[in-house]
Structures are given as structure tokens and as C-alpha cells.
Write a protein that holds these residues in place. Structure first.
Motif, PDB file in Angstrom:
ATOM      1  N   MET A 134      18.812  15.628 -89.823  1.00 47.95           N
ATOM      2  CA  MET A 134      18.264  15.039 -91.043  1.00 47.95           C
ATOM      3  C   MET A 134      19.333  14.946 -92.129  1.00 47.95           C
ATOM      4  O   MET A 134      19.435  13.926 -92.837  1.00 47.95           O
ATOM      5  N   LEU A 135      20.133  16.002 -92.270  1.00 44.64           N
ATOM      6  CA  LEU A 135      21.221  15.960 -93.248  1.00 44.64           C
ATOM      7  C   LEU A 135      22.204  14.847 -92.928  1.00 44.64           C
ATOM      8  O   LEU A 135      22.655  14.119 -93.828  1.00 44.64           O
ATOM      9  N   VAL A 136      22.530  14.705 -91.654  1.00 44.71           N
ATOM     10  CA  VAL A 136      23.473  13.658 -91.257  1.00 44.71           C
ATOM     11  C   VAL A 136      22.882  12.278 -91.517  1.00 44.71           C
ATOM     12  O   VAL A 136      23.604  11.358 -91.941  1.00 44.71           O
ATOM     13  N   LEU A 137      21.580  12.097 -91.303  1.00 46.01           N
ATOM     14  CA  LEU A 137      20.947  10.814 -91.588  1.00 46.01           C
ATOM     15  C   LEU A 137      21.021  10.480 -93.074  1.00 46.01           C
ATOM     16  O   LEU A 137      21.323   9.333 -93.453  1.00 46.01           O
ATOM     17  N   CYS A 169      23.172   7.354 -94.757  1.00 49.32           N
ATOM     18  CA  CYS A 169      22.581   6.348 -95.645  1.00 49.32           C
ATOM     19  C   CYS A 169      23.374   6.231 -96.944  1.00 49.32           C
ATOM     20  O   CYS A 169      23.670   5.120 -97.409  1.00 49.32           O
ATOM     21  N   ILE A 170      23.734   7.362 -97.548  1.00 47.91           N
ATOM     22  CA  ILE A 170      24.452   7.331 -98.821  1.00 47.91           C
ATOM     23  C   ILE A 170      25.830   6.703 -98.651  1.00 47.91           C
ATOM     24  O   ILE A 170      26.245   5.829 -99.434  1.00 47.91           O
ATOM     25  N   CYS A 172      21.853   0.751 -89.796  1.00 50.47           N
ATOM     26  CA  CYS A 172      22.863   0.858 -90.852  1.00 50.47           C
ATOM     27  C   CYS A 172      23.008  -0.464 -91.606  1.00 50.47           C
ATOM     28  O   CYS A 172      23.156  -0.476 -92.831  1.00 50.47           O
ATOM     29  N   GLY A 173      22.962  -1.580 -90.872  1.00 51.51           N
ATOM     30  CA  GLY A 173      23.068  -2.876 -91.528  1.00 51.51           C
ATOM     31  C   GLY A 173      21.931  -3.115 -92.504  1.00 51.51           C
ATOM     32  O   GLY A 173      22.144  -3.620 -93.622  1.00 51.51           O
ATOM     33  N   ALA A 174      20.708  -2.761 -92.116  1.00 55.06           N
ATOM     34  CA  ALA A 174      19.563  -2.933 -93.000  1.00 55.06           C
ATOM     35  C   ALA A 174      19.681  -2.030 -94.226  1.00 55.06           C
ATOM     36  O   ALA A 174      19.391  -2.454 -95.353  1.00 55.06           O
ATOM     37  N   ILE A 175      20.117  -0.785 -94.014  1.00 52.76           N
ATOM     38  CA  ILE A 175      20.292   0.131 -95.140  1.00 52.76           C
ATOM     39  C   ILE A 175      21.357  -0.410 -96.094  1.00 52.76           C
ATOM     40  O   ILE A 175      21.170  -0.410 -97.328  1.00 52.76           O
TER      41      ILE A 175
END
Length: 629
Positions: A525-528, A532-533, A607-610
Motif C-alpha cells: 500500500m505504501l508503494v502504491l 501515484c505521487i 500509471c498512465g491514467a493516474i
């Protein structure tokens, strides 16, 4: 023999038995490696992740009505305890599995007990439980006894020799606790081969529950053609202080997953996030402040001074920056799918942290399928609204593409690999009934929910309320330096996001392709969150540079620069395959690279959508704050 496997009978779908489909009670427990295996009590290897929640349609079809026993995990004295034989396969690739009785093992004398797939995840992962025929009763010791005899002809001997040469291990289950044993071993010269013929089971109990199972393989017998080999077993029950909730603890490997390198990688990624966010905020705020000041000064100039002035920068493309992207139908479908993948990843990780899904066979896959189907409105909402804002009119076609983009990619790859699995008669071959169930979920669950989301998205946020008018004629794009070209930005955009997750990729790959059980979902979860950031920050910077060069093609550039993370992940999978695994042969290679391609593509779309969603908010913000004539 076939490269990487033993030929076995085809895997056929089995009829549904409602009496064996009792829904399992939720329980918090911990995963770990089963007890000793082998003559020298070697530690067994954890098997595939477990089962908890099936797809909604599957659950409706398979209504649970089973008696107590392994489903309730409570037993009375002298009550039957079933030893299920699952699969056998090479040690170096736990994903290549065959039915246990594809090797010429013999079956015990006790009558057969039917077992059928309880969840969709079990069926897709090739779980093939078959009754061992051994007579085991709760708290009833069994002295060493012969349960069957193998008439070893040349063909059977060759099958065992092939399995021993390729380091085949087999997996069994007692009360959902996995046990692993080795088929046999060769002598130092590799000329003689020996089969382990004696299974010594030690079962620990706490009250009326089974909390521990250990296997010791003994009775080494040389494989000589045209001889008879007797298979024997014994069962020893012992009282244990292990709590039922903690019975999976020994399957885990804290020294591997909670190693200081893992902690250091998380800390390092957090430092990267803090540095990157601070850097992006400082640079963009100072740069944008100067831009705003310059544009405000230009507003005060008369027309003559403005014409003679040096006009440049991102303001000049205000009439084209909100122009629809090229190929809006595909673009909006990718954005909707990426948002859905993010929602699925977030929810599944949360559920895994709460429910400990790794304690049940196939539960992670079943939960992912269920959540993916349930979150289909997310795909329709974001994809449909974006397509409507970009002036798209073929919204039904967009809905179909968005709904089936990911399922078609996954199913296409799975079916291709399925043909290879069928050729090798592997248990990974997907039964026809499971294929029908997956298709039913796609057409009767995913598609209707996607339609609902599309209608909501078009009606609630489908109006093109851009802060700037779009010019009728596109503005010509001026020449710029080579490193400002979209192709270069796309290639460089994925480096930092990949750098923030590649250590975690090693642990995830090891848990999936090697004998490790991934259970540190808090780390995931931390890595996700970090991913994102970092992705949003990188795409914002890339987009700002692109717009400052008066190139308004930012939509695809922001998406692809973030999605290029997948290229680096897939390249890393090549390194992992050649240097960290010992896989070989057509089946193992196609299985590995096929599913790694699916994983990398899904990660790239997410990743592209984010990246696009974050960049879109940034672009809208900066053009809202600028006065446009």
C-alpha cells in the motif's frame, strides 16, 4: 519428455456438488511454510496463494451447503480427516503444475471422495484436489502401514526418473493446511534414482481444531524396472499450544520480507517522494509566479508594445490546450480502464491487509475478479465522461471497448497459454466450465455495470466546461530542442516511477514465481501511494515543459510518459528471468513472459491514467488563473 513437465491426462471440468461447497468462515490467520519434508526433514515450500471470495456470479451458482469438517475446521474424535493430493511440478517454477496422479503414484484403498472447485480462483490457478485414499481419523494414531503397491514397469520408471531429474515436488492439503514433499532423489553420480515411499505425518491439534501438519519423507527405494514398490504411511497426533488463528505463522518468511533492505527501500522511496514533491512545488510555484507576473505585465501593454514584445510560453497555446486528443475513443477507454485498475488495486490491497487472503487457496485471484467486476462503473464513469467532454459521439462503441479492453487482454493471453498447457497436460489448463464462467461475468456483470457508469459519467460530468475557448484552427507547433520532443519525454518519464517501486517488484516477483508467500500488504500500500505521487509529479513537470515549448499535445504525452513505467518493469522481468530463476522450456517461458506482459501492461495503463488525471487538474488550474483576451 516435454520441456518442463510430465505428460498427464487432460484436465476436464467437473460437475458441481453443492454438498462440497460450503462457504468458508472468515478468520484472521497467518501464512507459513509447512513442516519438515524429506528424509532429513527439509523445510517444505509454500504453495500458491489461497481462496476466500469468489466472483459474485460464481458464488450465486455455487451455493454452499457442506457438512462440518475441513470447511468448518472443527472435528470430533474419530471423525474423518481428508488428505487431498493437489499437484506436482518442478521446484524451480511453482507455476508449472500437473495433477498429482499424472505421475504413476498409487491410491489408497479407501473409497473415493469427490472434490470440486470451490471458487473461480481455484479453477484458474489449476488447483486439482484428488482424494489420497488414506484412512486418517481425528486424534487416531496410525502405525506404519502399506496403503498401496506400484507395479513399476519401464514406462512408470521413466516417468519417475524424469520427475526426479527435474526436482519435482508435490503438494497436499489437510484441513486447508498445505504440505510439500519431494518425489525422490538421485545418487551423487546421477546413475541411480530413488523414490521416497513412506509418508510420516505428524498432526498437531488444539482442542477440536488442527493447527499444525508436518511431513517427513522416508523409505528410499531404488527405481528398478519390473519390480513392485510398496507405499506406506503413518499418522501421529500430538497436542499443540499453537492457536488456530496463528496456525499459518510458520509459512511466512519474515527474515525475507521484513529484511532491513526492504525497510530501507521503503524509506528511500519516501525520501524520493518528499524531495520530488518539494522540488516540483518550488520550481513550478516560482516559475509560474514569474509567468503570471509576465503575462500580467503584457496585459498592461498597448497593442504596439505587445506586438513588438517577446511573447512565448504556455499561455500562447491557451486556444489549443483543451483541444480533443487524437483518437479520443481509444484514449478515453484507456483512462477509464486505468482508473478501474487503480480502484481494484487499492481495494484488494485493503482487503488483503484486513482478511489475510494468503491463507486460502486462490482467494487473491477470486477477490480481484470480484472487485474488478464490482468496480466496472468506475471504468464507465471516467471513460464515458472524458469521451463526452472531447466531443465523442460513438459512446456505445467506447463503452464496449472500455469494458472489454482489460478482460480481452487478460483472457487472450490466458487462452494462448492455455493451449500450451493443454499440450503439456498441465493442471494450469483452464477447464471449459471456467471459461464459460469468466465469459458470463464479462457479459452479464461487467458490461451492464459499465453501461451504468457510462450513462452517469456522460450526464454528470460530460459537459466540456473548459476555462479557455478552443480555436477553430489548430495553432502550428514551433520547432524545439530534441529533448523537448514528446517521444523523448515519454521515454524518460517512466524512470523515476520505476525507481520508486523496483525493489518492491523483486519481492512481488519472488512471491509469485518462487516459493515465498507475500504477506506484507502494508508495504504494498505504501508503494502504491508512493508510485501515484511520483507519477503525478513527473507527468506535471513533463507537461509544463511541453506546454512552455508551445506544444499543446499534452494528453497522450502525459499518459504515455507515466505508462512508460511498464516498459522498465518488463525489461526488469527479463533480468529476473535469466538471473533469478531457473526456468526453461516452452511452457515455463511462455507462462512467465505472457503473464509478465499482462502485469506490465495493466501497471502501465494504471500509471498512465493516474498521470493524466493529475496533469489534467494541473493544466485546468493554471489556465483558470490566467486572463485570456
Amino acid at each position: 519428455g516435454a520441456s518442463g513437465g510430465v505428460r498427464a491426462p487432460c484436465v476436464c471440468p467437473r460437475p458441481v456438488d453443492a454438498n462440497r461447497l460450503r462457504r468458508r468462515r472468515r478468520r484472521r490467520s497467518r501464512w507459513a511454510g509447512a513442516g519438515p519434508v524429506g528424509a532429513r526433514r527439509m523445510r517444505p515450500l509454500p504453495g500458491a496463494p489461497g481462496v476466500a471470495a469468489a466472483a459474485a456470479l460464481w458464488l450465486l451458482l455455487l451455493l454452499p451447503r457442506a457438512r462440518a469438517d475441513e470447511h468448518e475446521h472443527t472435528y470430533q474424535d474419530k471423525e474423518e480427516v481428508v488428505l487431498w493430493m493437489n499437484t506436482v511440478g518442478p521446484y524451480h517454477n511453482r507455476q508449472e503444475t500437473y495433477k498429482y496422479f499424472s505421475l504413476p503414484f498409487c491410491v489408497g484403498s479407501k473409497r473415493s471422495i469427490g472434490h470440486y472447485h470451490e471458487t473461480l480462483g481455484e479453477a484458474l490457478q489449476g488447483v486439482e484436489l484428488e482424494f489420497s485414499g488414506l484412512d486418517i481419523k481425528f486424534k487416531d494414531d496410525v502405525m506404519p502401514a502399506t496403503y498401496c503397491e506400484i507395479d513399476l514397469d519401464k514406462e512408470k520408471r521413466d516417468a519417475f526418473v524424469y520427475a526426479i531429474k527435474n526436482h519435482y515436488w508435490y503438494q497436499m492439503y489437510i484441513d486447508d493446511l498445505p504440505i510439500w514433499g519431494i518425489v525422490g532423489e538421485a545418487d551423487e553420480n546421477g546413475e541411480d534414482y530413488y523414490l521416497w515411499t513412506y509418508k510420516k505425518l505428524e498432526i498437531g491439534f488444539n482442542g477440536n481444531r488442527i493447527v499444525d501438519v508436518n511431513l517427513t519423507s522416508e523409505g528410499k527405494v531404488k527405481l528398478v524396472p519390473n519390480t513392485k514398490i510398496q507405499m506406506s504411511y503413518s499418522v501421529k497426533w500430538k497436542k499443540s499450544d499453537v492457536k488456530f488463528e496463528d496456525r499459518f505463522d510458520k509459512y511466512l518468511d519474515p527474515s525475507f520480507f521484513q529484511h532491513r533492505i526492504h525497510w530501507f527501500s521503503i524509506f528511500n522511496s519516501f525520501m524520493m517522494v518528499i524531495f520530488l514533491v518539494g522540488l516540483v512545488s518550488m520550481i513550478l510555484m516560482r516559475t509560474l509566479r514569474k509567468d503570471y507576473a509576465r503575462y500580467s505585465k503584457e496585459e498592461e501593454m498597448d497593442d504596439m508594445d505587445r506586438d513588438l514584445g517577446d511573447e512565448y510560453g504556455w499561455k500562447q497555446v491557451h486556444g489549443d490546450v483543451f483541444r480533443p486528443s487524437s483518437h479520443p475513443l481509444i484514449f478515453s477507454s484507456l483512462i477509464g480502464s486505468g482508473c478501474q485498475i487503480f480502484a481494484v488495486s487499492f481495494i484488494v490491497i485493503i482487503v488483503a491487509m484486513i482478511e489475510d487472503l494468503y491463507t486460502e487457496r486462490g482467494s487473491m485471484l477470486s477477490t480481484a475478479i470480484f472487485v474488478y467486476a464490482a468496480t466496472s462503473p468506475v471504468n464507465g464513469y471516467f471513460g464515458g465522461s472524458l469521451y463526452a467532454r472531447q466531443g465523442g459521439r460513438r459512446w456505445i462503441k467506447q463503452m464496449f471497448i472500455g469494458a472489454f479492453l482489460i478482460p480481452a487482454m487478460v483472457c487472450g493471453t490466458a487462452f494462448f497459454i492455455n493451449f500450451i498447457a493443454i499440450y503439456y497436460h498441465a493442471s494450469r489448463a483452464i477447464p471449459f466450465g471456467t471459461m464459460v464462467a469468466v465469459c458470463c461475468i464479462c457479459f452479464f456483470v461487467i458490461l451492464p455495470l459499465n453501461l451504468v457508469g457510462t450513462i452517469l459519467g456522460r450526464n454528470l460530468s460530460g459537459q466540456p466546461n473548459f476555462p479557455c475557448r478552443v480555436n477553430a484552427v489548430p495553432r502550428p507547433i514551433p520547432e524545439k530542442k530534441w529533448f523537448m520532443e514528446p517521444a523523448v519525454i515519454v521515454c524518460l518519464g517512466g524512470i523515476l516511477p520505476f525507481g520508486s517501486i523496483f525493489i518492491e517488484m523483486y519481492f512481488i516477483f519472488t512471491s509469485f514465481w518462487a516459493y515465498k508467500i507475500y504477506y506484507v500488504y502494508g508495504f504494498m500500500m505504501l508503494v502504491l501511494v508512493i508510485l501515484c505521487i511520483v507519477t503525478v509529479c513527473v507527468t506535471i513537470v513533463c507537461t509544463y515543459f511541453l506546454l512552455n515549448a508551445e506544444d499543446y499535445r499534452w494528453q497522450w504525452t502525459s499518459f504515455l510518459s507515466a505508462a512508460s513505467t511498464a516498459i522498465y518493469v518488463y525489461m526488469y522481468s527479463f533480468y529476473y528471468y535469466f538471473f533469478k530463476t531457473k526456468m526453461y522450456g516452452l511452457f515455463q517461458t511462455s507462462f512467465y513472459f505472457g503473464y509478465m506482459a499482462v502485469f506490465s501492461t495493466a501497471l502501465g495503463i494504471m500509471c498512465g491514467a493516474i498521470g493524466y488525471m493529475g496533469t489534467s487538474a494541473f493544466v485546468r488550474k493554471i489556465y483558470t488563473n490566467v486572463k485570456i483576451d
